[in-house]
Write a protein that holds these residues in place. Sequence first.
Motif, mmCIF file in Angstrom:
data_model
loop_
_atom_site.group_PDB
_atom_site.id
_atom_site.type_symbol
_atom_site.label_atom_id
_atom_site.label_comp_id
_atom_site.label_asym_id
_atom_site.label_seq_id
_atom_site.Cartn_x
_atom_site.Cartn_y
_atom_site.Cartn_z
ATOM 1 N N ARG A 1 4.866 -10.401 48.197
ATOM 2 C CA ARG A 1 3.295 -11.280 47.609
ATOM 3 C C ARG A 1 3.828 -11.564 46.501
ATOM 4 O O ARG A 1 2.406 -12.797 46.228
ATOM 5 C CB ARG A 1 3.646 -9.760 47.068
ATOM 6 N N ASP A 2 4.303 -12.286 46.203
ATOM 7 C CA ASP A 2 4.188 -12.665 43.962
ATOM 8 C C ASP A 2 4.335 -14.289 44.576
ATOM 9 O O ASP A 2 4.075 -14.891 43.716
ATOM 10 C CB ASP A 2 5.723 -12.688 43.455
ATOM 11 N N TRP A 3 4.904 -14.594 46.020
ATOM 12 C CA TRP A 3 5.095 -16.087 46.073
ATOM 13 C C TRP A 3 3.275 -16.456 46.664
ATOM 14 O O TRP A 3 2.728 -17.151 46.873
ATOM 15 C CB TRP A 3 6.112 -16.314 47.122
ATOM 16 N N ARG A 4 2.959 -15.351 47.417
ATOM 17 C CA ARG A 4 1.969 -15.790 48.254
ATOM 18 C C ARG A 4 0.470 -15.800 47.493
ATOM 19 O O ARG A 4 0.306 -16.866 47.149
ATOM 20 C CB ARG A 4 1.475 -14.806 49.308
ATOM 21 N N GLU A 5 0.521 -14.921 46.613
ATOM 22 C CA GLU A 5 -0.117 -15.069 45.277
ATOM 23 C C GLU A 5 -0.040 -15.678 44.473
ATOM 24 O O GLU A 5 -1.659 -15.759 43.939
ATOM 25 C CB GLU A 5 -1.198 -13.426 45.274
ATOM 26 N N HIS A 6 1.022 -16.136 43.857
ATOM 27 C CA HIS A 6 0.584 -16.743 42.327
ATOM 28 C C HIS A 6 1.432 -17.947 42.402
ATOM 29 O O HIS A 6 2.059 -18.200 41.552
ATOM 30 C CB HIS A 6 1.616 -15.996 41.759
ATOM 31 N N ARG A 7 2.449 -17.958 43.282
ATOM 32 C CA ARG A 7 3.090 -19.648 43.610
ATOM 33 C C ARG A 7 4.349 -18.988 42.722
ATOM 34 O O ARG A 7 5.103 -20.031 42.374
ATOM 35 C CB ARG A 7 3.121 -20.865 44.107
ATOM 36 N N ARG A 8 5.320 -17.477 41.906
ATOM 37 C CA ARG A 8 6.147 -18.068 41.366
ATOM 38 C C ARG A 8 7.649 -16.923 42.001
ATOM 39 O O ARG A 8 7.430 -16.009 42.980
ATOM 40 C CB ARG A 8 5.444 -16.799 40.026
ATOM 41 N N ILE A 9 8.320 -17.423 41.006
ATOM 42 C CA ILE A 9 9.965 -16.860 41.502
ATOM 43 C C ILE A 9 10.643 -15.839 40.114
ATOM 44 O O ILE A 9 10.215 -16.326 39.632
ATOM 45 C CB ILE A 9 10.509 -18.359 41.705
ATOM 46 N N ALA A 10 10.684 -14.653 40.536
ATOM 47 C CA ALA A 10 11.320 -14.068 39.683
ATOM 48 C C ALA A 10 12.341 -14.639 38.753
ATOM 49 O O ALA A 10 13.526 -15.174 40.735
ATOM 50 C CB ALA A 10 11.837 -12.552 40.315
ATOM 51 N N ARG A 11 13.207 -14.595 37.783
ATOM 52 C CA ARG A 11 13.892 -14.490 37.309
ATOM 53 C C ARG A 11 14.983 -15.096 37.465
ATOM 54 O O ARG A 11 15.873 -15.675 37.559
ATOM 55 C CB ARG A 11 13.836 -14.543 35.555
ATOM 56 N N LYS A 12 15.306 -13.453 37.928
ATOM 57 C CA LYS A 12 16.838 -13.183 38.591
ATOM 58 C C LYS A 12 16.874 -13.543 39.639
ATOM 59 O O LYS A 12 18.029 -14.222 40.165
ATOM 60 C CB LYS A 12 16.833 -11.711 39.255
#
Length: 110
Positions: A55-66
Motif C-alpha cells: 500500500r505504501d508503494w502504491r499510494e505514496h511511492r515510498r520504501i521503508a528505511r528498513k
Amino acid sequence: MAAGIVFFALGWIGMVLPVMPGFVFLLGAVFCFARGNPQWETRMLDHPKYGPALRDWREHRRIARKSKYAALGFMALAAVLTGFTAGFPIALIPIGIMALVGTWIWTRPE
C-alpha cells in the motif's frame, strides 16, 4: 489474471530464495489483480506482513528505511560475490546495474 498468478508465485519464491527479488513480483501481481481479480488484490493489500509495504508503494511511492537498508545491503553483498566469482571486467556489468538500481532505491522517499 494468469499474469497475476505467475507474478504472485514468483514473488513468494523470491521471498524464500535470497538470489531472487520477491517484492517486485508481488507489486506486479497486485497490478495484474487490480484488473483481473479485485478480490485477490484486496487480499494481498490486506496481508498482515506485506500489505502495508504494498500500500505504501502504491499510494505514496515510498520504501521503508528498513527495507531500503536490507535491499542495499544484499545488493552490496551480491556485488562483492559477483566480483569474486565472475572476475574483472565481466563483473563490472552486473555491478554497474546494481549501482544504478541501488541509487534509484536510495532516492525513493521513506
